[in-house]
Design an enzyme around this catalytic site. Structure first.
Site, mmCIF file in Angstrom:
data_model
loop_
_atom_site.group_PDB
_atom_site.id
_atom_site.type_symbol
_atom_site.label_atom_id
_atom_site.label_comp_id
_atom_site.label_asym_id
_atom_site.label_seq_id
_atom_site.Cartn_x
_atom_site.Cartn_y
_atom_site.Cartn_z
ATOM 1 N N SER A 115 -29.207 -58.928 43.172
ATOM 2 C CA SER A 115 -29.694 -57.562 42.820
ATOM 3 C C SER A 115 -28.364 -56.697 42.421
ATOM 4 O O SER A 115 -28.639 -55.476 42.124
ATOM 5 C CB SER A 115 -30.023 -57.012 44.117
ATOM 6 O OG SER A 115 -28.994 -57.093 45.315
ATOM 7 N N LYS A 175 -31.096 -49.899 50.954
ATOM 8 C CA LYS A 175 -30.100 -49.398 50.177
ATOM 9 C C LYS A 175 -29.754 -48.149 49.879
ATOM 10 O O LYS A 175 -28.693 -47.674 49.561
ATOM 11 C CB LYS A 175 -30.130 -50.472 48.913
ATOM 12 C CG LYS A 175 -29.997 -51.692 48.898
ATOM 13 C CD LYS A 175 -29.904 -52.540 47.597
ATOM 14 C CE LYS A 175 -29.853 -54.100 48.031
ATOM 15 N NZ LYS A 175 -29.711 -54.708 46.689
#
Length: 337
Positions: free
Chosen positions: A234, A279
């Site tokens: 990611s 996040k």
């Protein structure tokens, strides 16, 4: 008598606490991680300096105990996943960790290639072999191969690329036998395996292994990326932005703190990831001004739309920016005042 009862009760409570702490449930729990500057982790030899920061966002994840399982039910941004939603079929913890680290390695190489290509700098690849990521339980390879084995040859043909191995095996049918040569701990071994149908895909046969090509990217100038024990793909977009920014005279950060996430392929396309809300929270807590989120070509439930929803929910002033490609992110930064 009361004293004895008190001591017995105390011991019982202590034992229950230890049990609740160390007894793991068949779930993983995830929660917001951190957002750390990339510059200490990424260094292009002789690269340009920057006034702002590109930031790597992470999600904390671990196997749930009684306490974390209960807390995840009352915490809005702590999430639970069944083991089979995280690990591949037949994959143990060691194989899962190994696969995540290999995915990170591949992500770094791809990010470097995208950045060097965009900056018109030279790069090439040096293959280091084909490796087993994980093995499916109940399949022919289950009792022979394991995560980390290097596949050297199949039926006497040397293996240089994972795709070549996959293509060769896919051309076989149920009951066909293949001779696999592999290396483990420096020792070369050979085993003959019979292809069989996959447990959940009866029309598909194979050995039951997931493989990938391990390779180094050779660049001019050299570049170093230290990702320690961070796993998964990611961080691809943010690695690519940091490397590219060090390769060009223009400072794309312009003094801003820029976080984000997203996988990246060799064509610079940005893909979705898990834990986008967590996040966003990590980036907000770290004081980021901008957050890049995968747009998924405007999909109804895209990472970008979830990120916008989370940003509104936590009341952050951080700007959420949708990106479908590496170029989208670069162009947005070039237009910043």
């Amino acid at each position: 008598m009361k004293k004895k009862r008190y001591i017995a009760t105390t011991i019982m409570i202590a034992l229950l606490f230890v049990f609740a702490t160390f007894f793991h449930l068949p779930y993983y729990v995830t929660m917001p991680g951190t957002a750390e500057p990339l510059r200490p982790l990424v260094e292009v030899e002789g690269g340009y300096k920057e006034k702002g920061k590109f930031m790597l966002t992470t999600v904390r994840m671990g196997q749930a105990n009684v306490f974390s399982f209960a807390f995840a039910h009352i915490s809005k941004y702590n999430e639970l996943y069944r083991m089979d939603e995280v690990r591949q079929e037949g994959e143990n913890d060691e194989e899962y960790a190994h696969r995540q680290l290999k995915m990170m390695e591949n992500s770094k190489e791809t990010a470097i290639a995208v950045a060097y290509k965009k900056a018109n700098r030279s790069f090439s690849y040096r293959n280091k072999g084909v490796y087993v990521l994980y093995v499916v339980d109940g399949m022919p390879a289950a009792n022979v191969l394991k995560s980390g084995d290097q596949l050297v040859a199949i039926d006497g043909q040397r293996i240089e690329e994972a795709d070549a191995f996959i293509q060769y095996v896919s051309g076989k049918k149920k009951g066909d036998r293949v001779r696999v040569t592999y290396k483990r701990a420096g020792k070369e071994k050979t085993a003959t395996l019979t292809l069989a149908p996959f447990p959940k895909e009866k029309n598909r046969v194979g050995l039951g292994v997931s493989v990938m090509t391990d390779r180094d990217i050779v660049t001019d100038p050299p570049v170093r990326i230290e990702s320690d024990e961070i796993g998964g793909p990611s961080a691809g977009l943010m690695f690519a932005l940091e490397v590219y920014n060090q390769l060009i005279p223009e400072d794309l950060t312009k003094g801003y703190r820029i976080a984000g996430t997203g996988t990246i392929n060799i064509d610079g396309e940005v893909g979705p990831i898990g834990g986008i809300s967590q996040k966003v929270i990590a980036a907000h807590k770290a004081g980021a001004d901008i957050f890049f989120a995968p747009n998924e070509r405007g999909a109804k439930h895209s990472n970008y739309k979830e990120a916008v929803k989370t940003a509104k929910d936590i009341g952050t002033k951080m700007k959420i920016v949708p990106v479908d490609t590496f170029d989208d992110a670069v162009q947005f930064l070039q237009k910043l005042s």
